[in-house]
Write a protein that holds these residues in place. Sequence first.
Motif, PDB file in Angstrom:
ATOM      1  N   THR A 133       1.222  -1.402   0.147  1.00 13.50           N
ATOM      2  CA  THR A 133      -0.437  -0.249   0.012  1.00 13.50           C
ATOM      3  C   THR A 133       0.845   1.383   0.028  1.00 13.50           C
ATOM      4  O   THR A 133       1.578   1.254   1.164  1.00 13.50           O
ATOM      5  N   ALA A 134       0.645   2.291  -1.059  1.00 14.43           N
ATOM      6  CA  ALA A 134       0.908   3.344  -1.006  1.00 14.43           C
ATOM      7  C   ALA A 134       0.211   4.100  -0.645  1.00 14.43           C
ATOM      8  O   ALA A 134      -1.076   4.624  -1.504  1.00 14.43           O
ATOM      9  N   GLU A 135       0.619   5.234   0.168  1.00 15.12           N
ATOM     10  CA  GLU A 135      -0.537   6.435   0.499  1.00 15.12           C
ATOM     11  C   GLU A 135      -0.022   7.850  -0.021  1.00 15.12           C
ATOM     12  O   GLU A 135       1.671   7.484   0.297  1.00 15.12           O
ATOM     13  N   VAL A 136      -0.506   8.282  -0.321  1.00 14.95           N
ATOM     14  CA  VAL A 136      -0.203   9.207  -0.943  1.00 14.95           C
ATOM     15  C   VAL A 136      -0.920  10.640  -0.444  1.00 14.95           C
ATOM     16  O   VAL A 136      -2.178  10.841  -0.736  1.00 14.95           O
ATOM     17  N   ASP A 137      -0.101  11.940   0.025  1.00 15.81           N
ATOM     18  CA  ASP A 137      -1.169  12.901   0.203  1.00 15.81           C
ATOM     19  C   ASP A 137      -0.217  14.584  -1.199  1.00 15.81           C
ATOM     20  O   ASP A 137       0.376  14.259  -2.037  1.00 15.81           O
ATOM     21  N   VAL A 138      -1.543  14.959  -1.000  1.00 15.49           N
ATOM     22  CA  VAL A 138      -1.099  16.109  -1.839  1.00 15.49           C
ATOM     23  C   VAL A 138      -0.250  17.460  -1.501  1.00 15.49           C
ATOM     24  O   VAL A 138      -0.764  17.672  -0.222  1.00 15.49           O
ATOM     25  N   TYR A 139       0.337  17.951  -1.824  1.00 16.31           N
ATOM     26  CA  TYR A 139       1.133  19.517  -1.558  1.00 16.31           C
ATOM     27  C   TYR A 139       0.328  20.000  -1.947  1.00 16.31           C
ATOM     28  O   TYR A 139      -0.715  20.603  -2.745  1.00 16.31           O
ATOM     29  N   THR A 140       0.124  20.694  -0.661  1.00 17.48           N
ATOM     30  CA  THR A 140      -0.593  22.744  -0.059  1.00 17.48           C
ATOM     31  C   THR A 140       1.122  23.039  -0.215  1.00 17.48           C
ATOM     32  O   THR A 140       1.647  22.715   0.261  1.00 17.48           O
ATOM     33  N   GLU A 141       0.952  24.699   0.015  1.00 19.37           N
ATOM     34  CA  GLU A 141       2.158  25.511   0.259  1.00 19.37           C
ATOM     35  C   GLU A 141       1.199  25.922   1.398  1.00 19.37           C
ATOM     36  O   GLU A 141       0.201  26.496   1.503  1.00 19.37           O
ATOM     37  N   LYS A 142       2.284  26.619   2.179  1.00 20.45           N
ATOM     38  CA  LYS A 142       1.681  27.329   3.660  1.00 20.45           C
ATOM     39  C   LYS A 142       3.238  28.354   3.866  1.00 20.45           C
ATOM     40  O   LYS A 142       3.716  27.956   3.544  1.00 20.45           O
ATOM     41  N   SER A 143       2.586  29.287   4.355  1.00 22.59           N
ATOM     42  CA  SER A 143       3.230  30.389   4.832  1.00 22.59           C
ATOM     43  C   SER A 143       3.160  30.673   6.258  1.00 22.59           C
ATOM     44  O   SER A 143       2.085  30.746   6.982  1.00 22.59           O
ATOM     45  N   VAL A 144       4.199  30.867   6.358  1.00 24.00           N
ATOM     46  CA  VAL A 144       4.544  31.101   8.889  1.00 24.00           C
ATOM     47  C   VAL A 144       4.918  31.853   8.342  1.00 24.00           C
ATOM     48  O   VAL A 144       6.102  32.989   7.892  1.00 24.00           O
ATOM     49  N   GLU A 145       4.660  33.534   9.556  1.00 25.59           N
ATOM     50  CA  GLU A 145       5.512  34.922  10.203  1.00 25.59           C
ATOM     51  C   GLU A 145       6.389  34.184  11.335  1.00 25.59           C
ATOM     52  O   GLU A 145       5.615  33.746  11.780  1.00 25.59           O
ATOM     53  N   VAL A 146       7.268  34.058  11.086  1.00 24.16           N
ATOM     54  CA  VAL A 146       8.418  33.940  12.440  1.00 24.16           C
ATOM     55  C   VAL A 146       8.965  35.390  12.315  1.00 24.16           C
ATOM     56  O   VAL A 146       9.811  35.996  11.845  1.00 24.16           O
ATOM     57  N   THR A 167       9.140  36.093   6.631  1.00 26.47           N
ATOM     58  CA  THR A 167       7.422  35.157   5.862  1.00 26.47           C
ATOM     59  C   THR A 167       8.643  34.089   5.681  1.00 26.47           C
ATOM     60  O   THR A 167       9.127  34.063   4.378  1.00 26.47           O
ATOM     61  N   ILE A 168       8.306  32.923   5.343  1.00 30.94           N
ATOM     62  CA  ILE A 168       8.653  31.790   5.095  1.00 30.94           C
ATOM     63  C   ILE A 168       7.390  30.661   4.093  1.00 30.94           C
ATOM     64  O   ILE A 168       6.362  30.728   5.450  1.00 30.94           O
ATOM     65  N   SER A 169       8.099  30.431   2.934  1.00 27.17           N
ATOM     66  CA  SER A 169       6.369  29.652   2.663  1.00 27.17           C
ATOM     67  C   SER A 169       7.111  27.824   2.234  1.00 27.17           C
ATOM     68  O   SER A 169       8.775  28.771   2.301  1.00 27.17           O
ATOM     69  N   PHE A 170       6.338  27.116   2.570  1.00 23.14           N
ATOM     70  CA  PHE A 170       6.869  25.677   2.003  1.00 23.14           C
ATOM     71  C   PHE A 170       5.870  25.498   1.657  1.00 23.14           C
ATOM     72  O   PHE A 170       4.708  25.645   1.711  1.00 23.14           O
ATOM     73  N   ARG A 171       6.569  23.876   0.866  1.00 16.24           N
ATOM     74  CA  ARG A 171       5.143  22.956   0.412  1.00 16.24           C
ATOM     75  C   ARG A 171       5.095  21.929   2.240  1.00 16.24           C
ATOM     76  O   ARG A 171       6.556  21.065   2.228  1.00 16.24           O
ATOM     77  N   VAL A 172       3.631  21.089   2.177  1.00 19.09           N
ATOM     78  CA  VAL A 172       3.787  20.706   3.354  1.00 19.09           C
ATOM     79  C   VAL A 172       2.609  19.622   2.716  1.00 19.09           C
ATOM     80  O   VAL A 172       1.893  19.744   1.807  1.00 19.09           O
ATOM     81  N   GLY A 173       1.993  18.332   3.177  1.00 12.79           N
ATOM     82  CA  GLY A 173       1.032  17.848   2.486  1.00 12.79           C
ATOM     83  C   GLY A 173      -0.332  18.107   3.368  1.00 12.79           C
ATOM     84  O   GLY A 173      -0.018  18.445   4.825  1.00 12.79           O
TER      85      GLY A 173
END
Length: 184
Positions: A133-146, A167-173
């Motif tokens: 079983t291969a579990e697949v998740d979709v990437y979404t972009e998130k930004s956080v202010e640090v 502001t840091i933007s990154f891709r996360v499941g």
Amino acid sequence: IDFAQYDSGGSYGRVILPRTELEKLLKPTLDASTRVVTIRPDTLEYYFTRGVSKLVPVEFVGHVEADAFSYVAGLTVEPDSVTVWAEEHFLDSLPAVYTVSTSLTNLSQNTVRRVPLATLKGMKCVPSEVTVTAEVDVYTEKSVEVPILGTNFPAGLTLRTFPSMATISFRVGAKDYKDTCCGF
């Protein structure tokens, strides 16, 4: 075929019966007017064991890749171990049983495949195939202010940054989107 006739008394064995031996065994069971034209395969080969087995882990062999908008979040093999029947000295040196090389590419959703196990002559696996079983998740972009903070500055000195936040933007499941925080 009388098994006892070919049993050497060991816990494991390999029997090879050539065409001539097979003809001798078949002749008494046929009518006198029957003529054997050919026997295929021309040699009968089989392995046997008297209960020597071992529980061995299963390892996936292959390539798993998601499409450009997704990632592989996990890969599971069920069952994770199988019972292997074989010659004792062979079992002693067997660290794992491997799947047949399998390629799962361009995945956009969870995928389940039945995959056979790669076995050698004289080896039997129960079960003979596993579920991958291969579990697949979709990437979404998130930004956080640090905040931008200086560390390990000498006493009496202060770091002033402009701006004071980044502001840091990154891709996360998608499944981890809510849990992602600024713990940097």
